[in-house]
Design a protein around this motif. Structure first.
Motif, PDB file in Angstrom:
ATOM      1  N   GLY A  80     -14.872  27.264  20.784  1.00 19.04           N
ATOM      2  CA  GLY A  80     -16.259  27.125  20.361  1.00 19.04           C
ATOM      3  C   GLY A  80     -17.134  26.408  21.363  1.00 19.04           C
ATOM      4  O   GLY A  80     -18.286  26.069  21.061  1.00 19.04           O
ATOM      5  N   ALA A  81     -16.628  26.168  22.570  1.00 12.80           N
ATOM      6  CA  ALA A  81     -17.419  25.441  23.559  1.00 12.80           C
ATOM      7  C   ALA A  81     -18.580  26.286  24.056  1.00 12.80           C
ATOM      8  O   ALA A  81     -18.415  27.482  24.321  1.00 12.80           O
ATOM      9  CB  ALA A  81     -16.534  25.031  24.735  1.00 12.80           C
ATOM     10  N   PRO A  82     -19.767  25.705  24.236  1.00  8.39           N
ATOM     11  CA  PRO A  82     -20.916  26.499  24.656  1.00  8.39           C
ATOM     12  C   PRO A  82     -20.841  26.981  26.094  1.00  8.39           C
ATOM     13  O   PRO A  82     -21.526  27.939  26.467  1.00  8.39           O
ATOM     14  CB  PRO A  82     -22.089  25.536  24.466  1.00  8.39           C
ATOM     15  CG  PRO A  82     -21.493  24.170  24.550  1.00  8.39           C
ATOM     16  CD  PRO A  82     -20.125  24.302  23.962  1.00  8.39           C
ATOM     17  N   ASN A  83     -20.017  26.339  26.932  1.00  6.15           N
ATOM     18  CA  ASN A  83     -19.950  26.735  28.344  1.00  6.15           C
ATOM     19  C   ASN A  83     -18.746  27.605  28.667  1.00  6.15           C
ATOM     20  O   ASN A  83     -18.395  27.783  29.833  1.00  6.15           O
ATOM     21  CB  ASN A  83     -19.974  25.502  29.243  1.00  6.15           C
ATOM     22  CG  ASN A  83     -18.773  24.594  29.003  1.00  6.15           C
ATOM     23  OD1 ASN A  83     -18.147  24.659  27.949  1.00  6.15           O
ATOM     24  ND2 ASN A  83     -18.481  23.741  29.971  1.00  6.15           N
ATOM     25  N   ALA A  84     -18.096  28.136  27.652  1.00  5.64           N
ATOM     26  CA  ALA A  84     -16.971  29.057  27.901  1.00  5.64           C
ATOM     27  C   ALA A  84     -17.494  30.333  28.541  1.00  5.64           C
ATOM     28  O   ALA A  84     -18.435  30.958  28.042  1.00  5.64           O
ATOM     29  CB  ALA A  84     -16.250  29.368  26.593  1.00  5.64           C
TER      30      ALA A  84
END
Length: 791
Positions: A80-84
């Motif tokens: 769920g990381a935004p920078n994936a």
């Protein structure tokens, strides 16, 4: 001083483990106050590359990532990381891993999609308190490598608690020199080569305050890219030293300060005007610092300034108006030596601290100024690019490093062991302290970075540290103690305190720092000794009387409904005196002060309650001085009632005062009743005097009363003193028992009645002898004081 062990070991790498390493430093006087690893314990976390990212079919904020962890098999992980994003390299916790906080990783389904691990942020690995997304690794990170190895997370962080004299160890090179000396391992200090100038741009440097700034170096570097990223290795070392990376140029100056111990500062050269001056501030001059604080400077503050305005508080902090930014293209890089006395206390005066001030006020290596500038220049060119101009240098008289003589026999006497000349020479060589032999002595020339080596004892301390305190045997001391004489003329201070306590007083201990108003009110002192750095605004001057402290104690008791108080204190008072000792210019005598307030006796049925008066406390003082006899003369004192105060004399010498508190101060300090106070020199009280033997007579005493009329303005003490001095031999005691003014006594006169006690040790007194003695006393009073016999 905080740093990582791996950085230190890049300079010197002794063959000792982490715990032994910390113990070695601590036993050498560089106390390791704290040690910790970079990250808590965890395992099965590898470097992974995200190959593809797709949206989760049932969750808008989740992604399904295809991840390569170097095992030859691609893993599917829900993140769920935004920078994936595809192509990044991040830490990946495999199933079976246990992260800090006891968080176990398992194969699970997230909203119906299988997930075989977890992509991690810095917070989840325990290496940061907060994180906005996944921890991004460099493109060169090898896939499948253990993240602890890749990020060196087993590195230890050491925090040294340095004493103020060891300013040379406020750098990695300084600590490395110490470790090399302690272990015998060679140190690999940074190789610094001079940077050849490629442009001719330079600024003139002027030393307007050469005593405060005897050395100032600087150079212009043009065409820099201030927005260039700071290298990962530098950011990591700064972070592990407790310094937050800001930008490449700022990080370089901080890095060099930690590495070699020399603070530097970078100015935006386009904002400077003309020559650079190191000068003292003009009174009232202002500057806005990098911390956005605007300060009004005093004339003892050293400044770096151009032709138009101040640029920085020298050795403390740069100014906002001349600071560098990401838009800077041309900078002026400075390195200087500032005298410790010119920097000490300046930052604290304005309510902040800085790493630069912390170092400069303890002493920075004035021999390494140019070397630090060259080191920073090379890093700027390598990281930010640009072209360097020639180094400009202004030089005055640098501090001298006088030779220090060491006597081997003195070493043996202080340490209790004989090291021997060969061992002493070996230890000095390991410490890099140049020395020569002069007869049997060693003459050492301290290097420029060792401000703490000034006297012979400093060298003995160095030998003890390096030899090892634990290697100095503990020998039980022996000695011969002699009983010191205790004369009958003096009594110990403890006995004096006990006598006052036996009179019903309780001892208090107050600060020697007092309110300035107390000095004006109770001592009439308009120019007290002021403190340069008071611990509180109401404790700003040194006391010259103990009265103020006792009155404050009394006020505290009254607020707690204690209606009766007996207090005393012994302590030093402080006066200006050119011949004062042990501190030149100041006299510090001991005083004893007592205060009585409330009723004369505790409430009881046996006697009527009455307020304590002058004569009650006078009796306590006479009891304290006994067997010495005190006399009292009317006097004026700023703290005391003008008609109810007296000077205390012993053997004709004034030793203090006694009396009621002045009505003005009673009203000002809101006291319902005036306390009675005495303050005397403690030396006079300690001198007890010696009781004189008097033969006990077997003969009866004869008592006669004598009433005289004298002028009402006449004081009693001269009468008593005169009668005692001229009394016949048979007169043993003269006591006043009545004072009368009124009917039967002429206006302006008063009647004094004395009881005369007479006795002879050899025979019974005859009436004629008694009458002759009485007539002698009366004749003296008539002749000296115009007294008349009252009939």
């Amino acid at each position: 001083m905080k740093f990582s062990e791996s950085w230190l070991r890049s300079f010197v790498d002794p063959a000792c483990s982490g715990g032994e390493f910390s113990h070695l430093l601590t036993m050498a006087g560089l106390e390791v106050e704290e040690e910790e690893t970079v990250a808590p314990a965890f395992d099965k976390v590898l470097v992974a590359e995200v190959l593809a990212v797709e949206k989760h079919p049932d969750a808008e904020r989740l992604n399904v990532c295809r991840v390569d962890v170097g095992s030859g098999e691609t893993l599917q992980i829900v993140c769920g990381a935004p920078n994936a994003a595809a192509g990044i390299k991040v830490p990946c916790a495999l199933p079976g891993a246990e992260l800090p906080g006891g968080f176990a990783i398992k194969v699970a389904k997230v909203r119906g999609v299988a997930s075989s691990g977890m992509l991690c942020s810095a917070k989840e690995l325990g290496i940061a308190e907060d994180a906005a997304g996944l921890l991004l690794l460099s493109d060169e990170a090898p896939v499948g490598e253990d993240i602890r190895r890749h990020l060196d997370l087993d590195d230890r962080l050491l925090t040294l608690k340095l004493t103020p004299n060891r300013a040379d160890c406020l750098s990695l090179e300084g600590v490395a020199r110490e470790v090399a000396a302690l272990t015998g391992t060679p140190a690999r200090l940074t190789q610094v080569d001079a940077v050849e100038p490629t442009i001719s741009r330079a600024r003139d440097l002027v030393l307007d305050a050469p005593e405060a700034c005897p050395r100032y170096c600087g150079r212009v570097i043009a065409g820099v890219d201030a927005a260039a990223p700071t290298p990962t290795w530098m950011s990591r070392r700064l972070e592990r030293s407790g310094i937050r990376p800001i930008s490449a140029l700022v990080d370089i100056t901080n890095y060099v300060m930690l590495e070699v111990g020399q603070p530097l500062h970078a100015f935006d050269d386009s904002r400077l005007h003309g020559a650079i001056h190191a000068r003292m501030a003009r009174a009232g001059e202002k500057i806005t610092l990098l911390n956005e604080q605007t300060v009004e400077l005093q004339d003892d503050v050293l400044l770096i300034a151009d032709e138009q305005r101040p640029l920085a508080m020298a050795g403390v902090m740069g100014g906002e108006e001349s600071g560098i930014s990401l838009d800077t293209r041309e900078l002026f890089l400075e390195a200087a030596f500032f005298a410790p006395t010119a920097i000490a206390g300046r930052a604290r005066r304005y309510g902040f601290v800085s790493d630069a001030a912390h170092r400069f006020e303890r002493g920075v290596d004035f021999g390494g100024t140019r070397r630090a500038l060259e080191r920073a220049t090379r890093l700027v060119l390598d990281i930010c690019g640009g072209q360097a101009g020639p180094v400009s240098e202004a030089l005055a008289i640098l501090p001298e490093r006088p030779e220090v003589r060491l006597r081997p026999e003195r070493v043996a006497k202080v340490l209790g062991i004989a090291l021997g000349d060969e061992r002493i020479g070996e230890l000095f060589a390991r410490l890099a302290l140049p020395f020569r032999r002069d007869a049997d002595d060693f003459v050492v020339t301290p290097p420029s970075y060792r401000f703490d080596v000034e006297i012979e004892e400093d060298l003995i301390e160095e030998l003890a540290r390096l030899h090892g305190y634990e290697n100095i045997p503990a020998v039980v001391p022996t000695g011969f103690l002699a009983m010191l004489p205790q004369t009958e003329q003096t009594r110990p201070l403890a006995r004096v305190r006990q006598i006052v306590a036996d009179c019903g007083y309780q001892e208090v201990v107050n600060f020697a720092f007092v309110d300035e108003a107390w000095e004006r009110d109770f001592a009439g002192n308009g120019e007290p000794i002021r403190l340069a750095n008071p611990i509180a605004s109401q404790l700003s001057v040194m006391r010259s009387t103990l009265i103020g402290g006792l009155l404050a104690n009394l006020a505290g008791n009254l607020k707690r409904r204690q209606a009766r108080a007996r207090l005393f204190e012994t302590g030093r008072c402080f006066f200006r005196d050119a011949a004062g000792e042990p501190v030149a210019g100041f006299r510090q005598p001991w005083k004893l002060t007592a205060l009585a307030y409330g009723t004369a006796f505790p409430e009881q049925w046996g006697c009527a309650a009455r307020p304590v008066d002058f004569f009650d406390i006078k009796g306590d003082l006479e009891r304290l001085l006994a067997p010495r006899v005190a006399s009292f003369e009317k006097t004026a004192h700023p703290a005391l009632h003008p008609g109810r105060s007296a000077l205390v004399l012993v053997a004709g010498k004034a030793i203090g005062v006694i009396g009621e508190l002045h009505p003005q101060w009673q009203q000002k300090y809101e006291l319902p009743q005036a306390p009675v106070i005495f303050e005397v020199d403690l030396d006079a009280v300690v001198m007890a005097g010696r009781a004189q033997h008097v033969e006990v007579s077997r003969q009866p005493v004869v008592i006669r009363d004598m009433a005289i009329v004298v002028d009402q303005r006449l004081d009693l003490q001269p009468l008593i003193d005169g009668m005692s001095a001229t009394r016949p031999e048979i007169v043993r005691e003269i006591n006043l028992f009545d004072v009368y003014v009124g009917r039967g006594v002429e206006a302006g006169k008063k009647s004094l009645a004395f009881r005369i006690t007479m006795q002879d040790t050899r025979k019974t007194l005859q009436e004629v002898e008694v009458d002759a003695a009485m007539q002698h006393l009366m004749a003296y009073l008539q002749e000296t004081f115009a007294a008349q016999l009252r009939v």
